[in-house]
Design a protein around this motif. Sequence first.
Motif, short mmCIF file in Angstrom:
data_model
loop_
_atom_site.label_atom_id
_atom_site.label_comp_id
_atom_site.label_asym_id
_atom_site.label_seq_id
_atom_site.Cartn_x
_atom_site.Cartn_y
_atom_site.Cartn_z
N ALA A 188 -83.07 64.39 106.69
CA ALA A 188 -82.04 63.63 106.75
C ALA A 188 -81.99 62.75 107.96
O ALA A 188 -82.51 62.93 108.99
CB ALA A 188 -80.64 64.70 107.13
N VAL A 189 -81.35 61.63 107.22
CA VAL A 189 -81.22 60.32 108.44
C VAL A 189 -80.80 60.80 109.76
O VAL A 189 -81.10 60.33 110.89
CB VAL A 189 -80.70 59.28 107.72
N THR B 64 -69.65 61.67 102.29
CA THR B 64 -70.45 62.24 100.99
C THR B 64 -71.83 62.80 101.42
O THR B 64 -72.12 64.06 100.86
CB THR B 64 -70.74 61.10 99.82
N ALA B 65 -72.62 62.13 102.13
CA ALA B 65 -73.96 62.33 102.53
C ALA B 65 -73.89 63.68 103.15
O ALA B 65 -74.67 64.57 102.95
CB ALA B 65 -74.51 61.10 103.42
N LEU B 66 -73.15 63.85 104.51
CA LEU B 66 -73.07 65.04 105.16
C LEU B 66 -72.52 66.05 104.38
O LEU B 66 -72.98 67.33 104.44
CB LEU B 66 -72.01 64.42 106.39
N THR B 67 -71.59 65.93 103.46
CA THR B 67 -71.15 67.14 102.82
C THR B 67 -72.09 67.84 101.92
O THR B 67 -72.31 68.96 101.88
CB THR B 67 -70.03 66.58 101.92
N ARG B 68 -73.11 66.82 101.10
CA ARG B 68 -74.16 67.23 100.60
C ARG B 68 -75.23 68.14 101.35
O ARG B 68 -76.01 68.73 100.99
CB ARG B 68 -74.39 66.15 99.74
N LEU B 69 -75.54 67.44 102.68
CA LEU B 69 -76.71 67.97 103.26
C LEU B 69 -75.92 69.16 104.31
O LEU B 69 -76.83 69.72 104.93
CB LEU B 69 -77.00 66.84 104.18
N MET B 70 -75.01 69.31 104.41
CA MET B 70 -74.15 70.35 105.22
C MET B 70 -74.94 71.68 105.12
O MET B 70 -75.04 72.40 106.21
CB MET B 70 -72.77 70.49 105.13
N ALA C 196 -76.49 73.47 108.27
CA ALA C 196 -75.94 74.34 108.79
C ALA C 196 -76.80 75.85 108.86
O ALA C 196 -76.96 76.52 109.91
CB ALA C 196 -74.84 74.94 107.94
N LYS C 197 -77.91 76.05 107.89
CA LYS C 197 -78.81 76.93 107.95
C LYS C 197 -79.98 76.73 109.00
O LYS C 197 -80.25 77.75 110.01
CB LYS C 197 -79.37 77.02 106.60
#
Length: 442
Positions: A265-266, A366-372, A376-377
Amino acid sequence: MTQTSSVTVPGPRRVVSVDLDAPLPRLVADETGSTALVVGYRDGHPVSTLDVLLTDDPADAERAMTALVTGSARASDAAETPVPDEDLPMISIVVSTVVGRVEDLGKLLDVLEHIDYPRHEVVLVDNRVRVPEHDALPALLEGRTVRLVTERRPGCSAGRNAGVAAALGEVIAFTDDDVRVDPQWLRMIGTRFVREPQLSAVTGMILPVELETPAQIWYEAYYGGFSGERQFEPVTIVPDDVPGAMRHARVSAIAADGSVRKHFAVYGIGGYGAGANWAVRRSAFDAAGGFDNTLGAGVPARGGEDLDIFIGILWGGGRIGFEPRAVVHHRHRRDLEGLHHQLHSNGVGFTALMCALILKDRRHLTALTRLMPVAAKIKTKQLVTRLAGRRDAAPETMTEASTTRIPRSLAYHEFRGFPAGPAAYFRSRKFWKDVEEGRFRP
């Protein structure tokens, strides 16, 4: 909160530079330390590091260092024809300081003024809000060919922006007053820009100046190599040009042979650079909007200003080159209290940065929500291993010196900063508004 009672306090660790093409030095345990961070060099550039346990027998260290000799390739591009001086870009070196480390600043300026580079200037920004009665700066600058810029508004972002505004170079290089730069530092940066004209920015290698105190050793074990294992292969960070909301939200680290070394992720670009050692084309800096004055040391948000620029460049479709031959040496915090403060500031600054990004471009949400879920893992695994006193990025094959147990307090102070970041960011916005409207009083 200090949780070091269950952790063995390490003794001093030497930092030893070794030419891997010359006879290996005799290293034994003595009053300067029983371990060493050995930095292997080839052709004048670092190509590997190894933590070595020292004994009374130099043969033990020699056996360990033999792995560096046999396992380390030469620095990339070392055999290529050097870029002619006339082809190298004019570079302005910007150093923003509050003049808190006078001796270190003097040593840095000694090197920068006479660094091996044909066309460069040194722009020193005095970023002190208030000048003390006994000011050490005039004496420090006496006789030096350094351009002095004054920026009394608080924060390292304001200071660096002022330095860039005064700079003359087509490339701007940044470093800090607590580092020492290698003589070839600027030449390696300029060379990379010439050989890859599509690059917007170049980041470099950060090595420790010393590992004399427990706090310095723990920082190196916890956070050395940009919070991961140091990479000695140059790569180019290229954003994924995919359609839709995730455009440029993920990036690839691409090696010289075209292979993808890492895809991430960026927002993880901090694994390939930090504000103490990087350079940017002025055009790319302007396109990214410069440093955000509400981020960074000196304002409530505490940090994130360097990652903000890196992410802004990649988010806009630019490329960043990681150049391990562009080396600076950082003086880590010497005391545990200072290290705790630094790590807490890193945590606050990171989530403050996320807030700033979302307000600039809602597509980040949007990007952060999809990558969260993946993030988090990763963060949970990182927290568990660090609370256990281990470095999450430790390699499978380690020398005994590499197994330094890390106090849980380091992870505690960093991770407790994450939830504090959003509130700190909005305080920072209010703080900066007061500064701009003349209501700030130091």
